[in-house]
Write a protein that holds these residues in place. Structure first.
Motif, PDB file in Angstrom:
ATOM      1  N   ARG A   1       0.707  -1.176   0.154  1.00  0.00           N
ATOM      2  CA  ARG A   1       0.057   0.069   0.054  1.00  0.00           C
ATOM      3  C   ARG A   1       0.777   1.429   0.046  1.00  0.00           C
ATOM      4  O   ARG A   1       0.474   2.109  -0.723  1.00  0.00           O
ATOM      5  N   ASN A   2       2.014   1.433   0.726  1.00  0.00           N
ATOM      6  CA  ASN A   2       2.963   2.470   0.695  1.00  0.00           C
ATOM      7  C   ASN A   2       3.841   2.490  -0.567  1.00  0.00           C
ATOM      8  O   ASN A   2       3.792   3.419  -1.248  1.00  0.00           O
ATOM      9  N   LYS A   3       3.961   1.315  -1.230  1.00  0.00           N
ATOM     10  CA  LYS A   3       4.463   1.574  -2.496  1.00  0.00           C
ATOM     11  C   LYS A   3       3.495   2.018  -3.461  1.00  0.00           C
ATOM     12  O   LYS A   3       4.128   2.808  -4.540  1.00  0.00           O
ATOM     13  N   LEU A   4       2.194   1.796  -3.558  1.00  0.00           N
ATOM     14  CA  LEU A   4       1.254   2.343  -4.295  1.00  0.00           C
ATOM     15  C   LEU A   4       1.222   3.788  -4.094  1.00  0.00           C
ATOM     16  O   LEU A   4       1.050   4.564  -5.070  1.00  0.00           O
ATOM     17  N   GLN A   5       1.190   4.175  -2.979  1.00  0.00           N
ATOM     18  CA  GLN A   5       1.151   5.630  -2.531  1.00  0.00           C
ATOM     19  C   GLN A   5       2.278   6.494  -3.211  1.00  0.00           C
ATOM     20  O   GLN A   5       2.172   7.403  -3.875  1.00  0.00           O
ATOM     21  N   GLN A   6       3.540   5.806  -3.163  1.00  0.00           N
ATOM     22  CA  GLN A   6       4.834   6.228  -3.619  1.00  0.00           C
ATOM     23  C   GLN A   6       4.681   6.270  -5.160  1.00  0.00           C
ATOM     24  O   GLN A   6       5.031   7.419  -5.676  1.00  0.00           O
ATOM     25  N   ALA A   7       4.194   5.324  -5.692  1.00  0.00           N
ATOM     26  CA  ALA A   7       4.074   5.502  -7.130  1.00  0.00           C
ATOM     27  C   ALA A   7       2.921   6.324  -7.772  1.00  0.00           C
ATOM     28  O   ALA A   7       3.205   6.902  -8.729  1.00  0.00           O
ATOM     29  N   HIS A   8       2.067   6.616  -6.977  1.00  0.00           N
ATOM     30  CA  HIS A   8       0.820   7.633  -7.060  1.00  0.00           C
ATOM     31  C   HIS A   8       1.391   8.923  -7.101  1.00  0.00           C
ATOM     32  O   HIS A   8       1.287   9.753  -8.098  1.00  0.00           O
ATOM     33  N   GLU A   9       2.223   9.218  -6.377  1.00  0.00           N
ATOM     34  CA  GLU A   9       2.949  10.483  -6.006  1.00  0.00           C
ATOM     35  C   GLU A   9       3.978  11.014  -7.016  1.00  0.00           C
ATOM     36  O   GLU A   9       3.977  12.148  -7.355  1.00  0.00           O
ATOM     37  N   ALA A  10       4.442   9.875  -7.559  1.00  0.00           N
ATOM     38  CA  ALA A  10       5.448  10.046  -8.601  1.00  0.00           C
ATOM     39  C   ALA A  10       5.136   9.900 -10.015  1.00  0.00           C
ATOM     40  O   ALA A  10       5.889  10.272 -10.941  1.00  0.00           O
ATOM     41  N   SER A  11       3.883   9.494 -10.170  1.00  0.00           N
ATOM     42  CA  SER A  11       3.275   9.076 -11.519  1.00  0.00           C
ATOM     43  C   SER A  11       3.337  10.394 -12.399  1.00  0.00           C
ATOM     44  O   SER A  11       2.951  11.621 -11.931  1.00  0.00           O
ATOM     45  N   GLU A  12       3.641  10.155 -13.848  1.00  0.00           N
ATOM     46  CA  GLU A  12       3.515  11.451 -14.710  1.00  0.00           C
ATOM     47  C   GLU A  12       2.246  11.175 -15.578  1.00  0.00           C
ATOM     48  O   GLU A  12       2.233  11.608 -16.465  1.00  0.00           O
ATOM     49  N   LEU A  13       1.264  10.229 -14.951  1.00  0.00           N
ATOM     50  CA  LEU A  13       0.021  10.282 -15.828  1.00  0.00           C
ATOM     51  C   LEU A  13      -0.880  11.535 -15.566  1.00  0.00           C
ATOM     52  O   LEU A  13      -0.430  12.279 -14.686  1.00  0.00           O
ATOM     53  N   PRO A  14      -1.643  11.865 -16.536  1.00  0.00           N
ATOM     54  CA  PRO A  14      -2.396  12.931 -16.476  1.00  0.00           C
ATOM     55  C   PRO A  14      -3.460  13.295 -15.423  1.00  0.00           C
ATOM     56  O   PRO A  14      -3.636  12.240 -14.707  1.00  0.00           O
ATOM     57  N   GLU A  15      -3.669  14.569 -15.041  1.00  0.00           N
ATOM     58  CA  GLU A  15      -4.616  14.763 -13.937  1.00  0.00           C
ATOM     59  C   GLU A  15      -5.867  14.421 -14.265  1.00  0.00           C
ATOM     60  O   GLU A  15      -6.692  13.979 -13.362  1.00  0.00           O
ATOM     61  N   ALA A  16      -6.339  14.785 -15.638  1.00  0.00           N
ATOM     62  CA  ALA A  16      -7.814  14.445 -15.975  1.00  0.00           C
ATOM     63  C   ALA A  16      -7.795  13.719 -17.286  1.00  0.00           C
ATOM     64  O   ALA A  16      -6.759  13.628 -18.057  1.00  0.00           O
ATOM     65  N   PRO A  17      -8.825  12.863 -17.398  1.00  0.00           N
ATOM     66  CA  PRO A  17      -8.906  12.197 -18.634  1.00  0.00           C
ATOM     67  C   PRO A  17      -9.000  13.058 -19.759  1.00  0.00           C
ATOM     68  O   PRO A  17      -9.756  14.186 -19.830  1.00  0.00           O
ATOM     69  N   ARG A  18      -8.596  12.305 -21.002  1.00  0.00           N
ATOM     70  CA  ARG A  18      -8.368  13.180 -22.371  1.00  0.00           C
ATOM     71  C   ARG A  18      -9.265  12.613 -23.542  1.00  0.00           C
ATOM     72  O   ARG A  18      -9.140  13.250 -24.378  1.00  0.00           O
ATOM     73  N   GLY A  19     -10.036  11.560 -22.948  1.00  0.00           N
ATOM     74  CA  GLY A  19     -11.067  11.111 -23.955  1.00  0.00           C
ATOM     75  C   GLY A  19     -12.278  11.398 -24.239  1.00  0.00           C
ATOM     76  O   GLY A  19     -13.302  10.688 -24.707  1.00  0.00           O
ATOM     77  N   SER A  20     -12.735  12.406 -23.411  1.00  0.00           N
ATOM     78  CA  SER A  20     -14.316  12.847 -23.343  1.00  0.00           C
ATOM     79  C   SER A  20     -14.751  13.325 -24.638  1.00  0.00           C
ATOM     80  O   SER A  20     -15.906  12.855 -25.126  1.00  0.00           O
ATOM     81  N   ALA A  21     -14.162  13.930 -25.610  1.00  0.00           N
ATOM     82  CA  ALA A  21     -14.709  14.276 -27.047  1.00  0.00           C
ATOM     83  C   ALA A  21     -14.944  13.136 -27.650  1.00  0.00           C
ATOM     84  O   ALA A  21     -16.114  13.126 -28.418  1.00  0.00           O
ATOM     85  N   ALA A  22     -13.924  12.348 -27.756  1.00  0.00           N
ATOM     86  CA  ALA A  22     -13.965  11.238 -28.578  1.00  0.00           C
ATOM     87  C   ALA A  22     -14.805  10.395 -28.133  1.00  0.00           C
ATOM     88  O   ALA A  22     -15.900   9.515 -28.846  1.00  0.00           O
ATOM     89  N   LEU A  23     -15.243   9.954 -26.898  1.00  0.00           N
ATOM     90  CA  LEU A  23     -16.238   9.107 -26.273  1.00  0.00           C
ATOM     91  C   LEU A  23     -17.849   9.958 -26.589  1.00  0.00           C
ATOM     92  O   LEU A  23     -18.617   8.926 -26.924  1.00  0.00           O
ATOM     93  N   HIS A  24     -17.889  11.239 -26.644  1.00  0.00           N
ATOM     94  CA  HIS A  24     -19.264  11.811 -26.987  1.00  0.00           C
ATOM     95  C   HIS A  24     -19.339  11.554 -28.511  1.00  0.00           C
ATOM     96  O   HIS A  24     -20.433  11.144 -28.716  1.00  0.00           O
ATOM     97  N   ASP A  25     -18.409  11.691 -29.533  1.00  0.00           N
ATOM     98  CA  ASP A  25     -18.491  11.330 -30.804  1.00  0.00           C
ATOM     99  C   ASP A  25     -18.702   9.854 -31.014  1.00  0.00           C
ATOM    100  O   ASP A  25     -19.693   9.780 -31.825  1.00  0.00           O
ATOM    101  N   LEU A  26     -18.444   8.930 -30.271  1.00  0.00           N
ATOM    102  CA  LEU A  26     -18.633   7.740 -30.409  1.00  0.00           C
ATOM    103  C   LEU A  26     -20.196   7.366 -30.116  1.00  0.00           C
ATOM    104  O   LEU A  26     -20.758   6.532 -30.805  1.00  0.00           O
ATOM    105  N   LEU A  27     -20.400   7.705 -28.886  1.00  0.00           N
ATOM    106  CA  LEU A  27     -21.847   7.632 -28.578  1.00  0.00           C
ATOM    107  C   LEU A  27     -22.655   8.282 -29.549  1.00  0.00           C
ATOM    108  O   LEU A  27     -23.763   7.525 -29.670  1.00  0.00           O
ATOM    109  N   VAL A  28     -22.770   9.539 -30.227  1.00  0.00           N
ATOM    110  CA  VAL A  28     -23.657   9.984 -30.891  1.00  0.00           C
ATOM    111  C   VAL A  28     -23.648   8.742 -32.205  1.00  0.00           C
ATOM    112  O   VAL A  28     -24.824   8.704 -32.577  1.00  0.00           O
TER     113      VAL A  28
END
Length: 252
Positions: free
Chosen positions: A217-244
């Motif tokens: 659990r501590n290792k996951l916390q450290q990985a989370h703090e060091a992660s370079e993944l985005p803060e927010a999802p970037r697929g919203s517009a693509a999901l909207h278009d696909l749903l339509v």
């Protein structure tokens, strides 16, 4: 062996058009026992008249029971509901859409997998924190605790760590342990695979695994703090278009 033909038969009886259906649960996680059921998860598309009219169709379809000698738990969500979940820190839906154990697939599934990868954020760590904590609490309530439960704890923590470090969803505990090299996991997995769902741990086992739970659990916390993944999802517009497009295709 996964009886894919029988699973495809059950999926083919779904009342709505399916984008995909995949296998989740113990078979996806790499430790199915002889009495494990088959957890099928997927996305369906409600017809346009069941979205626009007064009588809205089923956002979620569930089917559970024994069919053709197999214990099956099938759950699918309408595309709008599933896409909304993808835009949240929900690891379940990521694992379902990206599962390599595919029972039913369409070209839309291939597109959706690409979009799902754009929805991964560093905050998905919170899903794995929460899931691991829930499983650990359930483990401590069991007298004596089951091997199955501790495997779920480890699976969740290692999936979260791997996701934070690589940005890749990997739910199979056997493959996850190829990099972690935790010597006790292979023995636990073999006990689960060779035994039954209710294979038990001793009190000494529980003391050891409590320490490992905290360490990972501590290792996951450290990985989370060091992660370079985005803060927010970037697929919203693509999901909207696909749903339509999906809705309009159902109107034809």
């Amino acid at each position: 062996m996964i009886p894919m033909a029988l699973l495809k038969k059950q999926v083919a009886q779904h009342p709505y058009s399916l984008i995909f259906a995949t296998i989740s649960g113990a078979h996806l996680y790499g430790f199915p026992s002889p009495d494990s059921d088959f957890d099928l998860r997927g996305v369906h598309v409600l017809p346009l008249k069941e979205v626009l009219g007064l009588h809205v169709g089923h956002e979620t379809v569930e089917k559970s029971g024994v069919y053709d000698g197999l214990e099956i738990d099938l759950v699918t969500h309408d595309a709008k509901k599933f896409f909304s979940l993808l835009l949240k820190k929900n690891g379940y839906v990521l694992e379902q859409v990206l599962s390599p154990l595919v029972v039913h697939a369409t070209p839309d599934h291939a597109e959706l997998k690409g979009i799902a990868a754009q929805c991964i954020t560093r905050h998905h760590a919170h899903h794995y924190f929460g899931f691991a904590e829930t499983q650990w609490r359930l483990l401590e309530k069991e007298k004596p605790p089951r091997v199955k439960r501790i495997l779920y704890v480890y699976r969740v923590l290692l999936t979260g760590i791997h996701l934070m470090e690589t940005g890749v969803v990997e739910a199979n505990l056997v493959r996850l342990n190829e990099s972690e090299s935790l010597p006790y996991l292979d023995e636990l997995i073999q006990r689960k695979i060779a035994g039954a769902e209710k294979e038990r741990l001793t009190e000494w086992d529980l003391c050891f695994h409590r320490s490992e739970y905290q360490r990972l659990r501590n290792k996951l916390q450290q990985a989370h703090e060091a992660s370079e993944l985005p803060e927010a999802p970037r697929g919203s517009a693509a999901l909207h278009d696909l749903l339509v497009r999906l809705r309009l295709s159902e109107a034809r």
